[in-house]
Design an enzyme around this catalytic site. Sequence first.
Site, PDB file in Angstrom:
ATOM      1  N   LYS A  95      57.779  52.854  47.739  1.00 35.59           N
ATOM      2  CA  LYS A  95      57.511  52.918  46.297  1.00 35.59           C
ATOM      3  C   LYS A  95      58.542  53.803  45.573  1.00 35.59           C
ATOM      4  CE  LYS A  95      54.276  49.937  46.537  1.00 35.59           C
ATOM      5  NZ  LYS A  95      53.004  49.931  47.144  1.00 35.59           N
TER       6      LYS A  95
HETATM    7  C1  LIG Z   1      51.673  49.165  47.572  1.00 35.00           C
HETATM    8  C2  LIG Z   1      50.627  48.575  46.709  1.00 35.00           C
HETATM    9  C3  LIG Z   1      49.280  48.979  46.787  1.00 35.00           C
HETATM   10  C4  LIG Z   1      48.761  49.843  47.896  1.00 35.00           C
HETATM   11  O1  LIG Z   1      49.333  51.078  47.947  1.00 35.00           O
HETATM   12  P1  LIG Z   1      49.070  52.023  49.238  1.00 35.00           P
HETATM   13  O2  LIG Z   1      49.457  53.365  48.727  1.00 35.00           O
HETATM   14  O3  LIG Z   1      49.947  51.518  50.321  1.00 35.00           O
HETATM   15  O4  LIG Z   1      47.631  51.945  49.560  1.00 35.00           O
HETATM   16  C5  LIG Z   1      48.384  48.483  45.863  1.00 35.00           C
HETATM   17  N1  LIG Z   1      48.781  47.617  44.909  1.00 35.00           N
HETATM   18  C6  LIG Z   1      50.041  47.176  44.813  1.00 35.00           C
HETATM   19  C7  LIG Z   1      50.407  46.238  43.725  1.00 35.00           C
HETATM   20  C8  LIG Z   1      51.003  47.620  45.727  1.00 35.00           C
HETATM   21  O5  LIG Z   1      52.255  47.149  45.670  1.00 35.00           O
END
Ligand SMILES: *Cc1c(COP(=O)(O)O)cnc(C)c1O
Length: 375
Positions: free
Chosen positions: A182
């Site tokens: 991210k």
């Molecule tokens: C990565 C992601 C999540 C989940 O995030 P985590 O921190 O890995 O639980 C939820 N929604 C979207 C759109 C994502 O890309």
Amino acid sequence: MNSIPYAQPSIGEEEIQEVIDTLKSGWLSTGPKTLQFEKSFAEYVGVKHAIGLTSCTAALHLALLAHRIGPGDEVIVPSFTFAASVNTIIHVGATPVFADISEHTYILDIEDVERRITLKTKAIILVHYGGYVADIDAFNALAKKHGLVIIEDAAHAVGSERKGKQVGSFGNTTCFSFYATKTMTTGEGGMVTTDDDAIAEHAQNLRLHGMSKDAWKRYAKGANWRYEIVAAGWKYNMFDLLAALGIHQLKKLPSFIDTRRAYAEQFKEGLGKIPGLILPPDSSDIRHSYHLYPIRISGGRRDGFIETMANLDIGTSVHFIPNHLQPYYRERGSKEGDLPITEKVFSEIVSLPLYPKMTPEEVSHVIQATKKALA
Ligand SMILES: *Cc1c(COP(=O)(O)O)cnc(C)c1O
């Protein structure tokens, strides 16, 4: 040129030193660094409460629970999102209702959402896909009209802005991710933000066994050993080893986004005039963080493109395989043809690598490779 992976974090000496400092401090779990990270995050976003968690999945789960969404309730959600946006609706015992997206922005199509509202609808999970920001005013108006809650999935949108305001500052409850790929990362991690005191308190209790607030302090010197369990909560608390990374990643977030935006501009210059190629959406109302750089390739050429890029040692990714076409959700009744725009976009879309650790030369290399693969 060396191979270019799809994603890579930017971890500097500051993060490394802060982790070492945490290890030496003797306090590894939720403690002073978590509090510091939460406070800085709330200030950055411009929101009253920021509650640190171990993932965005946990944030979505707690947001739904804090709003008392459960069995018998329907929640409208895009199929064009990561599985966590939908699975968490199942976790609370509610029913996900998939809605289609706009072909232009890849965000929920508000007219399709309204068509799917029933007496059982309680909430909408609004995903700010790729770092583009949904028209929150329009969604808030729709929610008000029908008495619904909007929970924002801002896993892609930390630092994105709409009309000069940060994502997280204009909705009721917003969920962020600090997963390794991210825009800013703590390895694994997440945050839920809200201005609503009651929602914040509920989420705070539920993130640590349902213990009343500040129970994590019970091992500190002089702390009271008594605690109360006020709910059968979960174990979702962010902890200081993660927060040590988050504190510095947050400081670097504005520069991460500046670099992403500069690279998006470089991509646009390099790829803007190719027939049949659609670049990511932008709008003068938003400051796009370009968490993703999804392009669309028409004419059934997408899968071949991914293969050619892999042969050129360039990683790509597809965001996302629609959830309504996954076996688990097919078993629950969804099928091909349910969401025509989602299915069309999915067949054409692919995300190119774009992150601050890349050099401008690497971005140029990806542009040249993309042209070659499309030729
Ligand atoms: C990565 C992601 C999540 C989940 O995030 P985590 O921190 O890995 O639980 C939820 N929604 C979207 C759109 C994502 O890309």
